[in-house]
Enzyme design. Structure first.
Site, PDB file in Angstrom:
ATOM      1  N   ASP A  73      46.911  35.136  42.183  1.00 48.84           N
ATOM      2  CA  ASP A  73      47.409  34.619  41.102  1.00 48.84           C
ATOM      3  C   ASP A  73      48.944  34.096  40.793  1.00 48.84           C
ATOM      4  OD1 ASP A  73      45.341  35.229  39.534  1.00 48.84           O
ATOM      5  OD2 ASP A  73      45.992  36.694  38.256  1.00 48.84           O
ATOM      6  N   ASP A 128      39.634  48.930  34.801  1.00 42.83           N
ATOM      7  CA  ASP A 128      38.700  49.597  35.645  1.00 42.83           C
ATOM      8  C   ASP A 128      37.934  50.748  34.818  1.00 42.83           C
ATOM      9  OD1 ASP A 128      41.064  50.765  35.379  1.00 42.83           O
ATOM     10  OD2 ASP A 128      41.344  51.072  37.661  1.00 42.83           O
TER      11      ASP A 128
END
Length: 736
Positions: free
Chosen positions: A138, A449
Site C-alpha cells: 500500500d 478479521d
C-alpha cells in the site's frame, strides 16, 4: 478419501470442563448474593453511604459480572486437535494455494523483514506449481518492489537448499541467526552448501539495505497501480547447478491505486484487491493470509491445514483453519503479555469446541469460496454478479469451478491480463459493488478479521484451530509500552465498533449461531468497553471514599464480607489456575493482571471512545500500522524486564494519576484506621488500593526509583499530580 484413517482427531479435556463448570456455578451463586447486598441497600431508609458512589460501584460490579458471564462460554467445551499430514493425497492431487502478504509503510515495516516473510512463504513444503505468493504494497514504494526482485533472485538458491536438506526454519534471517540451525546434518557437503547460501543471503541483505538507504519511499497516499510478476534474474557471475534448477512458486507484486479523495479501507481493502487480482491469475481455492512480519516458521503448515480442508466430513462447511500468533522476540519476563496466552490457550480453544475460533489477522488458511458468499453458483444472473463483483468479465468467470487458471508468469502475462488486473486494483473499481459489504473481507470495522469471521459463522461456515508444538508462524511482538498501547487502542476501537454496530453479536448472532458462540463474540467485541468503565470506577471511587472515611463494602464482621472476599479470591485463583495449567507461572499471572489494568484505563478507554465518536459521525476511521522497527535501547530494557515509559502523556497521565491516588488512599486510610479505629469498615478499600499498587509496582518504580531514560518523566508526574488534585477537589465536593 480412500484411506479409512482420519486426517485429524479432536481431544476434549474433560477434567478442565468439570473444573470450569463447577467454578462458574459457585461464582454465579456468590455474584447473586452480591447483587442482593447492593440492591437491598437502595431500599433502606437510613443510608450511611452517599447514593451516587454506591450506584456507580454497583453498576461497575454488574458490568464486570456480565463480561465475566460472557467469558464462561470459552470454557464450556475447550478442545485441542492433532493432524496427520502424512495421510494426505499425493502432491499432484493437492489443491493450489495463494499466499497474501500485506505491507503498508517501509519505514515502520522494514523491507528486509517483509522480504524474509515472502521467502519463507515461497519455501513452504508444497508443490511449487500450486503455490502463488502475492505481496500487497500500500506504500507503493520502489524500495519494496526492488526488494521483491532481490528476494526472487535469492529464492533460486534458498528454496533448493531448503528442499534438499529438509530445512525446518525456512525464514533465512531466522535460520542464519540460530545457533544450531539444522547443523545436525554434520557432513562437509552440507556445511559448504550452507556457507555458500549464507554468503548469498548476506549479499541479498546488503542489496536490500543499500536500496533502503539510497532509495525513495514513494507517496503512499497518491500513486497509480503497479502489478508485476517477479521473475528470477541472474548476473554474469551467477551460475546455478542443474540439480538446483527447480520450479519456483509464482511471485506477484501488487500496489493498488491510491488517491487522497478515495476511501481505501486500509488492510481490508488491500486484501480485497489481492482477492480480485489473484482471482484472474492463479485463482487458488485456498488462501494463506500473513502479516508482513509474520514469517512461516515451519514448512508443513499448508499440509497441516489441508488435513481439515480436505476432510470430506467437514470440508463443505469449513471456512478457515486458524493458527496461533506467536512471536520470536519475547523474553522470559514477557512484561507486556506478548504471548497472548489467554487468547491462544483459552479463548480460541474454547471457541474451537463450539463452531470454531474467530478469524485472526494472520496465520489462517481460508477457503476462497467462503469470501464470495452465495455467488459462486452457476444459476445466478450475470447482471446480479456484475452488481456484486464489478464489471470485470474475467473476474466473474473466475467464480465458477470450470474456470481455467492462467498460471501466468513473466513471459505469458499478456497485455490484456495486465490491463484487467490494473482495472481490478484501481481505487474506483469497487464503486457501486458489494465488495466489503457482502463479498470479500468486510469493511464494517478496522478489526476486519473479527467482523469477517463473525459474519462467516453467522452464514453457517465453521472454522478450526490448530496449535502444533512447533510454531507455524512467528512474528515480532511489541517491546515497548508506547507501541503496545497504540496497538491496543486500534484494536479496542475496532472491537467496540463491532459491538456497537447493527451487527452486535449479542443481538445479531443468537438467531444465526449458537448462544455460546454469540457470547464468545460478544465478550471479544465488548471487553474493551466493559472493562475500561468498571476499572476506572474501581480504581478511583473506593479510594476517594477511603480518603473521606466513607465505606463502600461490607464490614469485616458482616457475612457479606465473605461473599465479596470469595468473588475476589475466586476470580484471582481461577486466572492463576488457567495460567499455571497452560504452562505459565505466577510471574506471568502478575504480568497479565498488570497489562489488563494498564490497557483498560488507557488503550481500551481511548479505543472505546474513538469507536463511539466514529459511530456518532464525529471522527473518521484511521489506521496506524504497528511499528516493527526495533530500538536498541528499548530492546535492552525489555530484555532486562524493565518497562519503557517513553510514551505519550495521554497514556502516562491516567496511569500515574491513578497510582498517586491509590498511594494517597493507602497512606491516609492507614492513618485514619489507626487514629479513628474503624478498620472494620474501611479494610476492604485499603486492601483494594494495596492490591492495585502491588500489581502495578513497576509504575511506582518508574515514578520514584528509576533514573534511566525509560523512567516516567518528572513533567508527566507533575501533570498527573495536577490531575490528581483536581479530581480530589471535585470528587470530595460531590461526596459532601
Amino acid at each position: 478419501m480412500d484411506s479409512p484413517l482420519p486426517l485429524h482427531v479432536c481431544h476434549v479435556n474433560n477434567l478442565s470442563v468439570i473444573i470450569n463448570k463447577l467454578h462458574a456455578l459457585l461464582h454465579c451463586i456468590a455474584i447473586g448474593f452480591l447483587i442482593y447486598y447492593r440492591a437491598s441497600y437502595l431500599f433502606q431508609e437510613k443510608r450511611a453511604t452517599p447514593i451516587m458512589p454506591w450506584l456507580l460501584i454497583f453498576a461497575s460490579e454488574l458490568l464486570l459480572s456480565f463480561i465475566w458471564l460472557l467469558g464462561r462460554a470459552y470454557l464450556w467445551h475447550p478442545v485441542s486437535r492433532t493432524v496427520f499430514p502424512e495421510r494426505l493425497l499425493e502432491d499432484d492431487k493437492l489443491p493450489p494455494i495463494d499466499v497474501f502478504i500485506c505491507t503498508a509503510d517501509p519505514e515502520k515495516e522494514p523491507t528486509i523483514g517483509v522480504m524474509n516473510t515472502v521467502l519463507s512463504a515461497m519455501a513452504l513444503d508444497y508443490p511449487a506449481d500450486k503455490l502463488h505468493v502475492y505481496l500487497s504494497d500500500d506504500g507503493g514504494s520502489p524500495i519494496t518492489l526492488h526488494g521483491m526482485r532481490e528476494a526472487c533472485r535469492f529464492a533460486k538458491w534458498w528454496i533448493p537448499f531448503c528442499r534438499r536438506y529438509r530445512i525446518k526454519t525456512i525464514c533465512p534471517q531466522a535460520y542464519f541467526s540460530e545457533a544450531d540451525s539444522d547443523d545436525y546434518f554434520g557432513d562437509s557437503e552440507f556445511m559448504v552448501e550452507k556457507k555458500k547460501i549464507k554468503e548469498k543471503y548476506e549479499m541479498f541483505e546488503e542489496h536490500v539495505t543499500t536500496a533502503v538507504e539510497d532509495g525513495e519511499y514513494g507517496n503512499s497516499q497518491n500513486h497509480s497501480t503497479i502489478i508485476e510478476i517477479i521473475q528470477e534474474t541472474f548476473g554474469e557471475s551467477e551460475t546455478i547447478r542443474q540439480a538446483d534448477l527447480v520450479e519456483m512458486p509464482l511471485l506477484v507484486y501488487v500496489s493498488r491505486e491510491e488517491r487522497p479523495e478515495h476511501l481505501h479501507h486500509f488492510k481490508a481493502g488491500a486484501l480485497n484487491v489481492l482477492l480480485r487480482v489473484s482471482g484472474v491469475i492463479s485463482n487458488s481455492p485456498y488462501i494463506l493470509g500473513l502479516d508482513c512480519d509474520m514469517y512461516c516458521n515451519d514448512p508443513t503448515s499448508a499440509r497441516q491445514a489441508m488435513c481439515f480442508h480436505l476432510d470430506p466430513k467437514i470440508s463443505s462447511s469449513l471456512a478457515f483453519v486458524q493458527f496461533p500468533q506467536k512471536f520470536h522476540n519475547i523474553n522470559k519476563y514477557d512484561i507486556y503479555d506478548g504471548r497472548f496466552r489467554s487468547l491462544h490457550c483459552v479463548q480460541w480453544q474454547g471457541m474451537d469446541g463450539l463452531k470454531g475460533p474467530i478469524l485472526s489477522g494472520t496465520g489462517y488458511y481460508i477457503k476462497r469460496e467462503s469470501l464470495y458468499g452465495d455467488f459462486t453458483h452457476t444459476d445466478i444472473d450475470i447482471l446480479e454478479l456484475k452488481d456484486t463483483f464489478g464489471k470485470s468479465n474475467v473476474l466473474i468467470n473466475s467464480l465458477h469451478q470450470s474456470y481455467k487458471r492462467n498460471n501466468a508468469n513473466g513471459e505469458n502475462f499478456s497485455s490484456f491480463l495486465r490491463q484487467e488486473t490494473e482495472v481490478l486494483a484501481s481505487c474506483s473499481y469497487e464503486h457501486q459493488t458489494k465488495w466489503g459489504e457482502e463479498v470479500g473481507i468486510l469493511y464494517q470495522s478496522v478489526s476486519e478479521d473479527l467482523f469477517t469471521g463473525f459474519i462467516l459463522h453467522c452464514k453457517g461456515w465453521t472454522s478450526t484451530y490448530l496449535t502444533p508444538f512447533r510454531p507455524q508462524f512467528l512474528g515480532i511482538s511489541t517491546t515497548n509500552l508506547n507501541d503496545l498501547l497504540i496497538q491496543g487502542t486500534r484494536w479496542g476501537s475496532g472491537l467496540t465498533e463491532v459491538g456497537l454496530s447493527r451487527f452486535c453479536p449479542l443481538l445479531y448472532g443468537p438467531s444465526r449461531m449458537s448462544l455460546l458462540q454469540s457470547m464468545c463474540y460478544g465478550e471479544t467485541s465488548f471487553f474493551p468497553l466493559l472493562y475500561c468503565l468498571p476499572l476506572w470506577c474501581l480504581a478511583t471511587l473506593p479510594q476517594l471514599c477511603l480518603l473521606n472515611g466513607i465505606s463502600l463494602y461490607p464490614e469485616v464482621s458482616s457475612p457479606f464480607f465473605t461473599v465479596v472476599s470469595f468473588i475476589f479470591i475466586s476470580a484471582i485463583c481461577k486466572h492463576l489456575q488457567e495460567v499455571i495449567s497452560t504452562g505459565g507461572s505466577i510471574y506471568a499471572w502478575r504480568n497479565e493482571q498488570r497489562i489488563w489494568m494498564i490497557k483498560s484505563v488507557t488503550a481500551h478507554f481511548y479505543g472505546s471512545m474513538d469507536a463511539i465518536l466514529k459511530l456518532l459521525g464525529l471522527r473518521k476511521a484511521s489506521f496506524l500500522p504497528t511499528n516493527k522497527v526495533l530500538d536498541k535501547e528499548q530492546v535492552k530494557r525489555y530484555e532486562m524486564g524493565q518497562f519503557d515509559f517513553q510514551t505519550s502523556s495521554m497514556f502516562l497521565v491516567p496511569m500515574v494519576s491513578l497510582m498517586i491516588l491509590n498511594m494517597a488512599a493507602l497512606l491516609c486510610g492507614f492513618i485514619r484506621i489507626i487514629a479513628v479505629g474503624n478498620w472494620d469498615k474501611l479494610f476492604p478499600q485499603l486492601l483494594l488500593s494495596l492490591y492495585i499498587l502491588i500489581i502495578n509496582f513497576a509504575i511506582v518504580e518508574g515514578m520514584i526509583v528509576r533514573k534511566d531514560k525509560g523512567r516516567i518523566s518528572p513533567s508527566a508526574i507533575l501533570l498527573s499530580s495536577v490531575f490528581f488534585m483536581i479530581f480530589l477537589f471535585f470528587g470530595s465536593i460531590i461526596l459532601m
